[in-house]
Design an enzyme around this catalytic site. Structure first.
Site, PDB file in Angstrom:
ATOM      1  N   LYS A  13      47.560  33.888  37.073  1.00 13.39           N
ATOM      2  CA  LYS A  13      47.218  32.924  36.541  1.00 13.39           C
ATOM      3  C   LYS A  13      47.254  32.815  34.985  1.00 13.39           C
ATOM      4  O   LYS A  13      47.774  31.908  34.150  1.00 13.39           O
ATOM      5  CB  LYS A  13      45.685  32.619  36.659  1.00 13.39           C
ATOM      6  CG  LYS A  13      45.298  32.456  38.210  1.00 13.39           C
ATOM      7  CD  LYS A  13      43.662  32.401  38.210  1.00 13.39           C
ATOM      8  CE  LYS A  13      43.036  33.820  37.832  1.00 13.39           C
ATOM      9  NZ  LYS A  13      43.163  34.870  38.665  1.00 13.39           N
ATOM     10  N   ARG A  87      34.907  29.077  39.045  1.00 13.41           N
ATOM     11  CA  ARG A  87      35.162  29.989  40.094  1.00 13.41           C
ATOM     12  C   ARG A  87      34.095  29.780  41.322  1.00 13.41           C
ATOM     13  O   ARG A  87      34.033  30.819  42.252  1.00 13.41           O
ATOM     14  CB  ARG A  87      34.899  31.457  39.520  1.00 13.41           C
ATOM     15  CG  ARG A  87      36.234  32.224  39.300  1.00 13.41           C
ATOM     16  CD  ARG A  87      36.057  33.214  38.434  1.00 13.41           C
ATOM     17  NE  ARG A  87      36.735  34.386  38.512  1.00 13.41           N
ATOM     18  CZ  ARG A  87      37.445  34.842  37.761  1.00 13.41           C
ATOM     19  NH1 ARG A  87      37.867  34.055  36.675  1.00 13.41           N
ATOM     20  NH2 ARG A  87      38.383  36.221  38.121  1.00 13.41           N
ATOM     21  N   ARG A 126      49.291  46.648  35.580  1.00  9.58           N
ATOM     22  CA  ARG A 126      49.168  45.509  34.443  1.00  9.58           C
ATOM     23  C   ARG A 126      48.778  46.294  32.862  1.00  9.58           C
ATOM     24  O   ARG A 126      48.002  47.152  32.938  1.00  9.58           O
ATOM     25  CB  ARG A 126      48.272  44.604  34.864  1.00  9.58           C
ATOM     26  CG  ARG A 126      47.749  43.591  33.165  1.00  9.58           C
ATOM     27  CD  ARG A 126      47.029  42.623  33.775  1.00  9.58           C
ATOM     28  NE  ARG A 126      45.685  42.778  34.368  1.00  9.58           N
ATOM     29  CZ  ARG A 126      44.964  41.660  35.122  1.00  9.58           C
ATOM     30  NH1 ARG A 126      45.381  40.531  34.914  1.00  9.58           N
ATOM     31  NH2 ARG A 126      44.028  42.012  35.615  1.00  9.58           N
ATOM     32  N   ARG A 160      42.947  47.244  31.574  1.00  9.49           N
ATOM     33  CA  ARG A 160      41.606  46.871  31.606  1.00  9.49           C
ATOM     34  C   ARG A 160      40.815  47.826  32.317  1.00  9.49           C
ATOM     35  O   ARG A 160      41.306  48.481  33.318  1.00  9.49           O
ATOM     36  CB  ARG A 160      41.687  45.349  32.390  1.00  9.49           C
ATOM     37  CG  ARG A 160      41.762  44.410  31.295  1.00  9.49           C
ATOM     38  CD  ARG A 160      42.083  42.957  31.717  1.00  9.49           C
ATOM     39  NE  ARG A 160      41.263  42.527  33.025  1.00  9.49           N
ATOM     40  CZ  ARG A 160      41.345  41.292  33.785  1.00  9.49           C
ATOM     41  NH1 ARG A 160      42.262  40.659  33.156  1.00  9.49           N
ATOM     42  NH2 ARG A 160      40.657  41.393  34.631  1.00  9.49           N
ATOM     43  N   ARG A 171      36.362  42.356  43.356  1.00  6.81           N
ATOM     44  CA  ARG A 171      36.901  40.995  43.068  1.00  6.81           C
ATOM     45  C   ARG A 171      37.240  40.124  44.078  1.00  6.81           C
ATOM     46  O   ARG A 171      37.264  38.951  43.988  1.00  6.81           O
ATOM     47  CB  ARG A 171      37.798  41.347  41.754  1.00  6.81           C
ATOM     48  CG  ARG A 171      37.233  41.662  40.718  1.00  6.81           C
ATOM     49  CD  ARG A 171      38.378  42.718  39.897  1.00  6.81           C
ATOM     50  NE  ARG A 171      39.346  41.823  39.168  1.00  6.81           N
ATOM     51  CZ  ARG A 171      40.286  42.379  38.401  1.00  6.81           C
ATOM     52  NH1 ARG A 171      40.381  43.500  38.344  1.00  6.81           N
ATOM     53  NH2 ARG A 171      41.289  41.602  37.835  1.00  6.81           N
TER      54      ARG A 171
HETATM   55  P1  AP5 Z   1      48.069  37.987  35.515  1.00  9.70           P
HETATM   56  O1  AP5 Z   1      48.630  37.111  35.044  1.00  9.70           O
HETATM   57  O2  AP5 Z   1      47.316  38.924  34.552  1.00  9.70           O
HETATM   58  O3  AP5 Z   1      46.967  37.716  36.704  1.00  9.70           O
HETATM   59  P2  AP5 Z   1      45.587  36.892  36.832  1.00  9.70           P
HETATM   60  O4  AP5 Z   1      45.761  36.060  37.966  1.00  9.70           O
HETATM   61  O5  AP5 Z   1      45.404  36.117  35.358  1.00  9.70           O
HETATM   62  O6  AP5 Z   1      44.525  38.071  36.952  1.00  9.70           O
HETATM   63  P3  AP5 Z   1      43.333  38.521  36.449  1.00  9.70           P
HETATM   64  O7  AP5 Z   1      43.148  39.934  36.887  1.00  9.70           O
HETATM   65  O8  AP5 Z   1      43.268  38.159  34.897  1.00  9.70           O
HETATM   66  O9  AP5 Z   1      42.304  37.625  37.111  1.00  9.70           O
HETATM   67  P4  AP5 Z   1      41.004  37.855  37.233  1.00  9.70           P
HETATM   68  O10 AP5 Z   1      40.608  36.522  37.919  1.00  9.70           O
HETATM   69  O11 AP5 Z   1      40.647  38.798  38.211  1.00  9.70           O
HETATM   70  O12 AP5 Z   1      40.560  38.402  36.147  1.00  9.70           O
HETATM   71  P5  AP5 Z   1      39.809  37.260  34.652  1.00  9.70           P
HETATM   72  O13 AP5 Z   1      39.990  37.962  33.579  1.00  9.70           O
HETATM   73  O14 AP5 Z   1      39.826  35.890  34.929  1.00  9.70           O
HETATM   74  O15 AP5 Z   1      49.127  38.817  36.348  1.00  9.70           O
HETATM   75  C1  AP5 Z   1      48.813  40.248  36.915  1.00  9.70           C
HETATM   76  C2  AP5 Z   1      49.979  41.374  36.588  1.00  9.70           C
HETATM   77  O16 AP5 Z   1      51.167  40.949  37.586  1.00  9.70           O
HETATM   78  C3  AP5 Z   1      50.599  41.401  35.402  1.00  9.70           C
HETATM   79  O17 AP5 Z   1      51.013  42.457  34.988  1.00  9.70           O
HETATM   80  C4  AP5 Z   1      51.806  40.712  35.444  1.00  9.70           C
HETATM   81  O18 AP5 Z   1      52.594  41.081  34.287  1.00  9.70           O
HETATM   82  C5  AP5 Z   1      52.087  40.586  36.864  1.00  9.70           C
HETATM   83  N1  AP5 Z   1      52.876  39.334  37.172  1.00  9.70           N
HETATM   84  C6  AP5 Z   1      52.243  38.198  36.973  1.00  9.70           C
HETATM   85  N2  AP5 Z   1      52.938  37.073  37.644  1.00  9.70           N
HETATM   86  C7  AP5 Z   1      54.068  37.895  38.393  1.00  9.70           C
HETATM   87  C8  AP5 Z   1      54.979  37.330  39.418  1.00  9.70           C
HETATM   88  N3  AP5 Z   1      55.482  36.265  39.806  1.00  9.70           N
HETATM   89  N4  AP5 Z   1      55.744  38.489  40.155  1.00  9.70           N
HETATM   90  C9  AP5 Z   1      55.395  39.865  39.475  1.00  9.70           C
HETATM   91  N5  AP5 Z   1      54.555  40.344  38.624  1.00  9.70           N
HETATM   92  C10 AP5 Z   1      53.838  39.289  38.196  1.00  9.70           C
HETATM   93  O19 AP5 Z   1      38.131  37.977  35.095  1.00  9.70           O
HETATM   94  C11 AP5 Z   1      37.599  39.380  34.866  1.00  9.70           C
HETATM   95  C12 AP5 Z   1      36.259  39.312  35.144  1.00  9.70           C
HETATM   96  O20 AP5 Z   1      35.343  38.475  34.195  1.00  9.70           O
HETATM   97  C13 AP5 Z   1      35.622  38.623  36.426  1.00  9.70           C
HETATM   98  O21 AP5 Z   1      36.011  39.910  37.571  1.00  9.70           O
HETATM   99  C14 AP5 Z   1      34.356  38.357  36.278  1.00  9.70           C
HETATM  100  O22 AP5 Z   1      33.495  39.541  36.138  1.00  9.70           O
HETATM  101  C15 AP5 Z   1      34.341  37.715  34.859  1.00  9.70           C
HETATM  102  N6  AP5 Z   1      34.678  36.336  35.014  1.00  9.70           N
HETATM  103  C16 AP5 Z   1      35.692  35.572  34.480  1.00  9.70           C
HETATM  104  N7  AP5 Z   1      35.581  34.454  34.548  1.00  9.70           N
HETATM  105  C17 AP5 Z   1      34.516  34.247  35.369  1.00  9.70           C
HETATM  106  C18 AP5 Z   1      34.089  32.835  35.663  1.00  9.70           C
HETATM  107  N8  AP5 Z   1      34.457  31.728  35.838  1.00  9.70           N
HETATM  108  N9  AP5 Z   1      32.620  33.067  36.529  1.00  9.70           N
HETATM  109  C19 AP5 Z   1      32.258  34.133  36.680  1.00  9.70           C
HETATM  110  N10 AP5 Z   1      32.578  35.471  36.355  1.00  9.70           N
HETATM  111  C20 AP5 Z   1      33.893  35.120  35.601  1.00  9.70           C
END
Ligand code: AP5
Length: 216
Positions: A13, A87, A126, A160, A171
């Protein structure tokens, strides 16, 4: 145009949101980034959510909705990319209300679909530039230079705290239990699209751009 990126942790994402925000001059609103920023700056929100985020559980709707509300009121004129928000159904309903109050709508919700078995590699490989936010991966998106970010040149690249197998299990459970139902919610509104997140980054980006061109 306002869009949502939906997908499991590590689906890509953030990677796609960064590209689309540059290509379409849109504002990326990542609740994960906002919460990490709150932690770094030691705000009361940051202190409240620290251990929840490390465990992999979701932060309360109340906190994330307030963060999004603040960002929406600060920014005007450009489209928004919601990355990792909503979410839960509660967050989705709150977003509908917030957008309605600003007389703007949602154009598309793009689900990036990835099988669970590849997510562990995505998550554990990552690392992110702390200066500009560029996201890398040890094998699929390594640094072109030896140590410095390809985009801004910083050598401050970090993993992270929640990018480990234990937290990923929580997660994924949170995603399946609370976020998956959003697909039905947006399917009913006829704005849900799915792309294959196993393809290379640029191929996925091309597919997303094709969807978004309809809304320009
Ligand atoms: P990346 O693009 O970083 O993936 P992502 O989907 O953004 O993954 P996140 O881990 O950031 O999502 P998340 O939803 O768990 O975390 P968030 O920060 O939102 O890609 C991942 C890796 O793969 C990278 O190394 C990239 O280079 C590689 N990659 C990408 N595309 C690729 C491809 N096509 N092929 C190969 N490699 C590829 O949330 C963190 C925490 O915050 C949550 O657990 C929760 O506690 C809290 N939180 C955040 N938002 C909310 C909410 N709305 N409500 C409640 N709690 C929340």
């Amino acid at each position: 145009m306002n869009i949502i990126f939906l997908g499991a942790p590590g689906a890509g994402k953030g990677t796609q949101a960064r590209k689309v925000s540059t290509e379409f001059s849109m504002i990326q609103l990542s609740t994960g980034d906002m919460l990490r920023e709150a932690r770094m700056s030691n705000t009361s929100t940051g202190n409240k959510v620290s251990s929840i985020m490390d465990s992999g559980e979701l932060v309360t709707d109340e906190i994330v909705i307030a963060l999004i509300e603040e960002k929406l009121s600060e920014n005007h004129g450009k489209g928004f990319i919601f990355d990792g928000f909503p979410r839960t159904i509660g967050q989705a309903i709150a977003l509908d209300r917030l957008l309605e109050s600003k007389y703007i709508g949602l154009s598309a919700v793009v689900e990036i679909k990835v099988e669970n078995k590849v997510l562990i590699d995505r998550i554990t490989g990552r690392y992110t530039c702390q200066a500009c936010g560029e996201v890398y991966h040890e094998s699929s998106r390594p640094l072109e230079t030896n140590r410095n970010c390809d985009v801004c040149g910083s050598n401050n690249l970090k993993k992270r705290a929640d990018d480990n197998e234990v937290s990923l299990r929580t997660r994924l459970k949170e995603y399946n239990d609370k976020t998956e139902p959003l697909k039905e919610y947006y399917l009913d509104k006829e704005i849900l699209y799915s792309v294959d997140g196993l393809k290379p980054i640029d191929a996925i980006n091309a597919e997303i751009n094709k969807i978004l061109m309809k809304y320009l």
